[in-house]
Design a protein around this motif. Structure first.
Motif, short mmCIF file in Angstrom:
data_model
loop_
_atom_site.label_atom_id
_atom_site.label_comp_id
_atom_site.label_asym_id
_atom_site.label_seq_id
_atom_site.Cartn_x
_atom_site.Cartn_y
_atom_site.Cartn_z
N UNK A 1 6.41 9.86 0.48
CA UNK A 1 5.66 10.72 -0.42
C UNK A 1 4.55 11.54 0.21
N UNK A 2 4.28 11.32 1.47
CA UNK A 2 3.23 12.11 2.13
C UNK A 2 3.85 13.36 2.75
N UNK A 3 2.99 14.24 3.22
CA UNK A 3 3.46 15.45 3.88
C UNK A 3 3.60 15.24 5.39
N UNK A 4 3.69 14.00 5.83
CA UNK A 4 3.88 13.69 7.24
C UNK A 4 2.68 12.96 7.83
N UNK B 14 0.87 -1.17 0.00
CA UNK B 14 0.00 0.00 0.00
C UNK B 14 0.91 1.22 0.00
N UNK B 15 0.90 1.97 -1.08
CA UNK B 15 1.65 3.23 -1.16
C UNK B 15 0.69 4.34 -0.74
N UNK C 87 7.03 -2.19 6.86
CA UNK C 87 6.96 -0.75 6.59
C UNK C 87 8.19 -0.28 5.83
N UNK C 88 7.96 0.75 5.03
CA UNK C 88 9.03 1.40 4.28
C UNK C 88 8.82 2.90 4.40
N UNK D 2 1.25 -10.90 3.73
CA UNK D 2 2.12 -9.79 4.15
C UNK D 2 1.66 -8.53 3.43
N UNK D 3 1.57 -7.45 4.19
CA UNK D 3 1.23 -6.14 3.63
C UNK D 3 2.36 -5.19 3.97
N UNK D 4 3.02 -4.67 2.93
CA UNK D 4 4.04 -3.65 3.14
C UNK D 4 3.37 -2.29 2.97
#
Length: 106
Positions: free
Chosen positions: A52-55, A6-7, A85-86, A45-47
């Motif tokens: 890319x977000x503003x926080x 999920x990006x 997580x990345x 597994x969900x990464x």
């Protein structure tokens, strides 16, 4: 083993904020219920790619991730196996997410 990513910035919002659905369309509750939980149920597994977000505010993160345990949707142990997580921009946020998961009470 099935896996998905999920990006958040491209699939959800570059401006995630708030805890509850009433706080807006990009709250932690919306992310958890509409995107994260269905993927956790479907894949081994969900990464979660946080780049890319503003926080991320603490209320968003606690509701999105700690809420999975608090609402008895998943155990902490299961999430440690299923979630990855990345976040190159601020790796400390990953530690913060795990703290919310581990501190949550079902």
């Amino acid at each position: 083993m099935s896996m998905t990513t999920i990006a958040i910035a491209s699939e959800f919002s570059q401006y995630p904020a708030g805890r509850y659905r009433v706080d807006g369309a990009f709250s932690g509750e919306v992310f958890r219920d509409d995107l994260l939980e269905p993927r956790l149920l479907k894949y081994d597994v969900v990464e979660v790619d946080l780049d890319g977000s503003m926080g991320y505010g603490s209320s968003f993160l606690e509701e999105a991730f700690g809420g999975l345990v608090r609402l008895k949707k998943f155990t902490k142990e299961t999430l440690h196996k299923k979630l990855k997580f990345h976040y190159k921009e601020d790796p400390y946020v990953i530690d913060e997410i795990w703290q919310y998961i581990d501190a949550a009470h079902a």
